[in-house]
Write a protein that holds these residues in place. Structure first.
Motif, mmCIF file in Angstrom:
data_model
loop_
_atom_site.group_PDB
_atom_site.id
_atom_site.type_symbol
_atom_site.label_atom_id
_atom_site.label_comp_id
_atom_site.label_asym_id
_atom_site.label_seq_id
_atom_site.Cartn_x
_atom_site.Cartn_y
_atom_site.Cartn_z
ATOM 1 N N ASP A 167 1.245 -1.066 0.243
ATOM 2 C CA ASP A 167 -0.100 0.092 0.099
ATOM 3 C C ASP A 167 0.793 1.538 -0.121
ATOM 4 O OD1 ASP A 167 -1.878 1.953 0.222
ATOM 5 O OD2 ASP A 167 -2.146 1.471 2.407
ATOM 6 N N PRO A 168 0.647 2.424 -1.295
ATOM 7 C CA PRO A 168 1.741 3.804 -1.190
ATOM 8 C C PRO A 168 1.386 4.356 0.343
ATOM 9 C CG PRO A 168 0.055 3.162 -2.962
ATOM 10 C CD PRO A 168 -0.581 1.938 -2.147
ATOM 11 N N PHE A 169 0.162 4.617 1.207
ATOM 12 C CA PHE A 169 0.388 5.151 1.820
ATOM 13 C C PHE A 169 1.231 4.553 3.518
ATOM 14 C CE2 PHE A 169 -1.263 5.578 6.320
ATOM 15 C CZ PHE A 169 -1.387 7.305 6.130
ATOM 16 N N TRP A 170 1.396 3.483 3.743
ATOM 17 C CA TRP A 170 1.993 3.316 4.508
ATOM 18 C C TRP A 170 3.097 3.199 3.822
ATOM 19 C CZ3 TRP A 170 -0.178 2.695 8.700
ATOM 20 C CH2 TRP A 170 -1.049 2.933 9.782
ATOM 21 N N ALA A 171 3.589 2.567 2.712
ATOM 22 C CA ALA A 171 4.960 2.781 2.636
ATOM 23 C C ALA A 171 5.721 3.918 2.661
ATOM 24 C CB ALA A 171 4.954 2.554 0.566
ATOM 25 N N VAL A 219 8.665 5.604 5.639
ATOM 26 C CA VAL A 219 9.358 6.642 5.265
ATOM 27 C C VAL A 219 9.844 7.723 6.014
ATOM 28 C CG1 VAL A 219 10.073 7.668 2.860
ATOM 29 C CG2 VAL A 219 9.603 5.428 2.085
ATOM 30 N N VAL A 220 8.287 8.015 6.419
ATOM 31 C CA VAL A 220 8.594 10.001 7.236
ATOM 32 C C VAL A 220 9.223 9.287 8.085
ATOM 33 C CG1 VAL A 220 6.787 11.906 8.158
ATOM 34 C CG2 VAL A 220 7.371 10.364 5.291
#
Length: 87
Positions: free
Chosen positions: A24-28, A32-33
């Motif tokens: 999922d791009p959100f959790w990726a 990172v943040v």
């Protein structure tokens, strides 16, 4: 500083497309943040607790002691216990 370096490495790996941290791009992006947020929290705590100021004061005291020892040696008066003592 370690959190910042980890965050930068993860950011480069994510933007380069070399590593997929999560499907999922959100959790990726959350992964990172997160190191950057942890670094900010660490710096806020270090400033609030006085850790940064204590480290700066210890560094200043060490420089002062080194400068004094250098000046005493230039005057021909080595610190006590030194084998370079002139008579």
């Amino acid at each position: 500083m370690a959190f910042l370096l980890i965050g930068l490495v993860m950011l480069v790996l994510r933007l380069g497309g070399w590593v997929e941290f999560h499907k999922d791009p959100f959790w990726a992006w959350v992964m990172v943040v997160t190191p950057f947020l942890l670094a900010a929290l660490w710096w806020m705590w270090a400033d609030a607790s006085g850790l940064t100021k204590r480290r700066a004061m210890n560094e200043m005291e060490a420089k002062k002691a080194a400068r004094r020892a250098q000046q005493m040696e230039a005057l021909g008066q080595a610190p006590r216990g030194s084998s370079k003592r002139r008579r």
